[in-house]
Design an enzyme around this catalytic site. Sequence first.
Site, PDB file in Angstrom:
ATOM      1  CE1 TYR A 210     -23.564 -32.311  -8.646  1.00  0.00           C
ATOM      2  CE2 TYR A 210     -25.099 -30.556  -8.125  1.00  0.00           C
ATOM      3  CZ  TYR A 210     -24.649 -31.840  -7.935  1.00  0.00           C
ATOM      4  OH  TYR A 210     -25.304 -32.649  -7.035  1.00  0.00           O
TER       5      TYR A 210
ATOM      6  CE  LYS B  69     -25.161 -31.511  -3.116  1.00  0.00           C
ATOM      7  NZ  LYS B  69     -25.488 -31.027  -4.477  1.00  0.00           N
TER       8      LYS B  69
ATOM      9  CG  ASP C  85     -28.395 -29.185  -4.284  1.00  0.00           C
ATOM     10  OD1 ASP C  85     -28.032 -29.287  -3.103  1.00  0.00           O
ATOM     11  OD2 ASP C  85     -27.992 -29.958  -5.183  1.00  0.00           O
TER      12      ASP C  85
ATOM     13  CG  HIS D  75     -20.855 -34.215  -3.705  1.00  0.00           C
ATOM     14  ND1 HIS D  75     -20.762 -33.344  -4.768  1.00  0.00           N
ATOM     15  CD2 HIS D  75     -21.899 -35.023  -4.005  1.00  0.00           C
ATOM     16  CE1 HIS D  75     -21.718 -33.604  -5.643  1.00  0.00           C
ATOM     17  NE2 HIS D  75     -22.418 -34.627  -5.215  1.00  0.00           N
TER      18      HIS D  75
END
Length: 326
Positions: free
Chosen positions: A62, A91, A57, A124
């Site tokens: 990120y 996402k 994930d 997201h």
Amino acid sequence: AAATEAPKWKLNNGLEIPALALGTYLGFDEHGVMTSTNKQLRDTVVSALRLGYRHIDTAAVYQTEAEIGEAIAMCVANGTVKREDVFVTTKLWNTRHGRVRVAEALRDSLKKMRLDYVDLYLMHWPVALNEDYSFASIDYLDTWRGLEDMQRQGLARSIGLSNFNRQQVARVIKEGSVKPAVLQIEAHPQIVQQDLVSYAQSEGLIIMGFSPLGSLVSRFGMEAGGPRVDDPTLVEIAAKYNKTTPQVLLRWLIERKIIPIPKTVKQSRLVENLNIFDFHLTPAEVATISAFDSNKRFTFPSFWQNHPHYPFEKIKNPIRDPFGRK
Ligand code: NDP
């Protein structure tokens, strides 16, 4: 028992999803810089794939997509896995919600990950932002149509939602052309959200649960007042099965048909977090753990709470955006 592969669950589009995902959010400091080196993450993902993890994930925001892609490429090259054995979730970030910008965003993610498709592309947040983080007035349904385009073009095998509330999920189901396959939400004993979980599951969505270790681990100094790693109730359940309290929490999610997404960069914990498929909790034990519920979130970006599509309850004193943007 040695680590093994997680079982696979059926999505509402006929495809399968491994029932445990490796989390890869490493956190940011107050300057928006990653707090752990990405090289370490690449090695962690390589170890995870060797141990039997089959679901990773990540998210554009990120800043870990490149390292994940590198790890997958290394493991495909040396024969550890084939591309099709790994389920990759990423996402769409909030600043790219315009329908045509979704395609650019996914292409950027694919390029970073050196992949031709992702297995799952999630929106997201329902909240659209401009580049300067001021609020954008894009309806998440327009964004959803952009995700539908990506699925139609084969760039995302499945599409879904993250951080949507019940009304927002219902609206996407009603007005969209493709039913979301997945809803990713915060899920640990402090935030059970059984209404939302039951509703989404009754509509055939698979739930992924983020921050699954809840208050067992320290979270940037945030105190939830929830059970700690040595909580007597959890220790008693863990002892009965010869498991650890983190394993009990992950298993509690599995019993509720929620895919846990534990994040770790430590080898021993990779094994620990994967070894949750050789025992069961009783319904009474599931209920005992659910009784810790206090509806407490660790992820609540209250600095967006005046956005028309903010998904959560508003609070009295919203915090400032830690990234220092508007
Ligand atoms: P987790 O609940 O996975 O907790 C991670 C922390 O727990 C890390 O500090 C890790 O430390 C520690 N840890 C991991 N395993 C163990 C263990 N067995 N025993 C003791 N400590 C342990 O929290 P996250 O918030 O990271 O959530 C997991 C993932 O969910 C994220 O990485 C991300 O992929 C996703 N997520 C999605 C969000 C969304 O908006 N959709 C929001 C937040 C997260 P160490 O690494 O040192 O082992």
